[in-house]
Design a protein around this motif. Structure first.
Motif, PDB file in Angstrom:
ATOM      1  N   ALA A 288      61.530 -19.911  -4.543  1.00  0.00           N
ATOM      2  CA  ALA A 288      60.831 -19.841  -5.826  1.00  0.00           C
ATOM      3  C   ALA A 288      59.471 -19.202  -5.593  1.00  0.00           C
ATOM      4  CB  ALA A 288      60.662 -21.226  -6.438  1.00  0.00           C
ATOM      5  N   PHE A 289      58.991 -18.481  -6.592  1.00  0.00           N
ATOM      6  CA  PHE A 289      57.672 -17.853  -6.485  1.00  0.00           C
ATOM      7  C   PHE A 289      57.097 -17.647  -7.879  1.00  0.00           C
ATOM      8  CE2 PHE A 289      60.875 -14.509  -6.434  1.00  0.00           C
ATOM      9  CZ  PHE A 289      60.416 -13.587  -7.379  1.00  0.00           C
ATOM     10  N   GLU A 290      55.802 -17.411  -7.937  1.00  0.00           N
ATOM     11  CA  GLU A 290      55.087 -17.256  -9.205  1.00  0.00           C
ATOM     12  C   GLU A 290      54.826 -15.788  -9.494  1.00  0.00           C
ATOM     13  OE1 GLU A 290      51.673 -19.746  -8.333  1.00  0.00           O
ATOM     14  OE2 GLU A 290      53.096 -21.118  -7.362  1.00  0.00           O
ATOM     15  N   ARG A 291      55.010 -15.423 -10.792  1.00  0.00           N
ATOM     16  CA  ARG A 291      54.784 -14.033 -11.178  1.00  0.00           C
ATOM     17  C   ARG A 291      54.589 -13.960 -12.701  1.00  0.00           C
ATOM     18  NH1 ARG A 291      59.508 -10.111  -9.586  1.00  0.00           N
ATOM     19  NH2 ARG A 291      60.510 -11.220 -11.322  1.00  0.00           N
ATOM     20  N   ARG A 363      57.201 -17.310  -1.904  1.00  0.00           N
ATOM     21  CA  ARG A 363      56.590 -16.020  -2.228  1.00  0.00           C
ATOM     22  C   ARG A 363      57.667 -15.050  -2.724  1.00  0.00           C
ATOM     23  NH1 ARG A 363      54.316 -17.360   2.979  1.00  0.00           N
ATOM     24  NH2 ARG A 363      52.084 -17.792   2.842  1.00  0.00           N
ATOM     25  N   PRO A 364      57.269 -13.972  -3.405  1.00  0.00           N
ATOM     26  CA  PRO A 364      58.263 -12.943  -3.735  1.00  0.00           C
ATOM     27  C   PRO A 364      58.969 -12.483  -2.468  1.00  0.00           C
ATOM     28  CG  PRO A 364      56.214 -12.525  -4.892  1.00  0.00           C
ATOM     29  CD  PRO A 364      55.932 -13.643  -3.917  1.00  0.00           C
ATOM     30  N   TYR A 365      60.287 -12.366  -2.531  1.00  0.00           N
ATOM     31  CA  TYR A 365      61.068 -12.079  -1.339  1.00  0.00           C
ATOM     32  C   TYR A 365      62.204 -11.130  -1.716  1.00  0.00           C
ATOM     33  CZ  TYR A 365      64.990 -14.940  -2.926  1.00  0.00           C
ATOM     34  OH  TYR A 365      66.077 -15.415  -3.621  1.00  0.00           O
ATOM     35  N   GLN A 366      62.939 -10.693  -0.705  1.00  0.00           N
ATOM     36  CA  GLN A 366      63.999  -9.719  -0.963  1.00  0.00           C
ATOM     37  C   GLN A 366      65.376 -10.196  -0.541  1.00  0.00           C
ATOM     38  OE1 GLN A 366      63.130  -5.821   0.604  1.00  0.00           O
ATOM     39  NE2 GLN A 366      64.908  -4.860  -0.391  1.00  0.00           N
TER      40      GLN A 366
END
Length: 469
Positions: A288-291, A363-366
């Motif tokens: 999970a990440f924030e955006r 964090r945003p990830y791929q």
């Protein structure tokens, strides 16, 4: 056709092999230990456990040094296992198995419950101890060199809960370990607790009162928030006391409730948003990440909770097994509350998902790695790497073999998120053995393997610990 059902047969043998036969190009920098956990004994005397989740826990350690791989396996000497072996029968209630008791025994168990410490799901490091985990708050410590059981961990607090996730999160930077918990009673509660690095004291992060708790195997964590996913598989707490059924059979599917996401701020425990989504079920959060004013939460989901019953041993050993895998779904959770939107990220089936722990966590990830189902009716017969941003997928498979959870290990000084290798324990039933597989993570092709002299039953989760333990 090779028979995947060998993975649901008991393994009684405990061995130590100082050097396994290896082949391929073993990474010279890969120096550490992969410790895996899972059930390995499904019968006691004339009695059989009902569910894959119920078998006695066994640890498997692969110690890698200078291209040499040592292997050791050993049962977790839990009280649940010890009592069962001494009595010659199933002694404690498990996830989906309840021991045969007299009416008096059932009544007494209501007033003096003995929760299972059969820690068969995961492993972690807690303070200076290595522990095996299950869904009860009874981590079992073990020696990482010998795998000898040390005993149930004594936390240095008075926290009293009934369930604790076997999937704790370690916060990047602080190294604090976060758990979510459930307490049953007249007033049920969800809890989130943190254990600071180097300590054994659980400190409250947040608590929420709840009427009918949801079965939640894992939870999500972003940089600033914890996400509890309330699937509509719920329980009336009085049923746990009065019905006399195995634990999970007290839960009921109520799709009309939909799914509810509860977003809790780690800094003060406040519930900042509650969001509704369509009914679904999931065991495993991915990341999970924030955006842009929302939390993006990726989970492996199923249309309903029937997968729980599909993982019963009689179903898994039949000619019509569960696929054993769901699909990667992305939920967008506006921090202002309201409705959650969701999209399917890939058509590839996925379970036991892993990411590059640490750099990608919260964090945003791929990339996400997992097991998948290539041929329907063959349980999980391939490894999958999914690009969570595009949905593109790479796969690895070998005819007649069945891989387990892939664990990513980053290369020293690696520049990219997938710069490293993926480790998986693969069952080869026709050869009556398993092997440790090493894949090059970017290309998802084989680099090396090390053969184990016996077949390892299908397990759940493991961790790689770098350096000397």
């Amino acid at each position: 056709m090779s028979d995947y059902r060998r993975g649901f047969e008991s393994l009684h043998q405990e061995i130590h092999e100082p050097s396994l036969p290896t082949e391929g190009n073993w990474p010279d920098w890969l120096a550490g230990t992969l410790i895996r956990n899972g059930p390995a004994q499904f019968e006691v005397g004339d009695e059989s456990y009902n569910h894959w989740f119920d078998g006695h826990a066994m640890l498997h350690a692969f110690r890698m040094r200078d291209g040499t791989v040592a292997y050791r396996n050993r049962f977790v000497r839990s009280n649940s296992r010890t009592e069962a072996l001494e009595e010659g029968r199933i002694a404690r209630s498990e996830f989906a198995t309840d021991p045969c008791r007299s009416l008096f025994g059932r009544v007494m168990s209501v007033f003096n419950p003995t929760p299972t410490d059969n820690a068969s799901i995961n492993v972690a490091r807690l303070d200076d101890q290595y522990v095996a985990l299950t869904a009860t708050p009874l981590p079992v410590a073990f020696d990482p060199d010998t795998l000898e059981t040390v005993g149930v961990v004594d936390y240095e607090d008075d926290v009293d809960v009934d369930m604790s996730t076997p999937h704790p999160h370690v916060e990047p930077g602080t190294e604090r370990t976060l758990f979510h918990t459930v307490s049953f009673g007249r007033q049920c509660q969800y809890g989130v607790y943190g254990v600071e690095a180097g300590h054994k004291t659980r400190r409250e992060v947040a608590t929420l009162d709840v009427g009918r708790p949801s079965y939640m195997h894992s939870f999500g964590m972003s940089e600033n928030y914890v996400i509890l996913s309330e699937w509509p598989l719920v329980v009336d707490p009085t049923d746990l006391l009065l019905r006399g059924q195995p634990f999970i059979e007290n839960f009921e599917w109520h799709p009309e409730r939909g799914t509810r996401f509860r977003v809790l701020r780690k800094a003060d425990g406040k519930e900042v948003a509650t969001l509704e989504a369509e009914a679904a079920f999931g065991f495993h959060h991915v990341n999970a990440f924030e955006r842009d004013g929302e939390v993006v939460c990726d989970v492996v989901t199923y249309p309903d909770a029937s997968v729980v019953d599909e993982l019963a041993l009689d179903r898994l050993r039949s000619d019509d097994p569960s696929p054993g895998s769901g699909h990667l779904r992305r939920y967008r959770l506006p921090l202002g509350g309201g409705a959650a939107s969701s999209t399917l990220r890939s058509e590839e089936r996925l379970e036991l998902p892993r990411i590059h722990d640490g750099p990608a966590t919260g964090r945003p990830y791929q990339y996400v790695y997992g097991v998948g189902t290539r041929v329907e009716g063959q349980f999980t017969d391939q490894l999958v790497k999914i690009d969570a941003t595009t949905g593109a997928a790479q796969t690895w498979h070998e005819a007649g073999t069945y891989p387990g959870e892939p664990v990513f290990v980053g290369a020293p000084g690696g520049a990219g998120e997938d710069d490293g290798v993926v480790l998986s324990v693969v069952l080869a039933p026709d050869a009556q053995q398993s092997f440790l597989l090493v894949l090059d993570a970017p290309s998802f092709t084989e680099r090396a393997r090390a053969r184990v002299p016996h077949p390892i039953p299908f397990g759940f989760h493991g961790q790689y610990f770098g350096g000397a333990l």
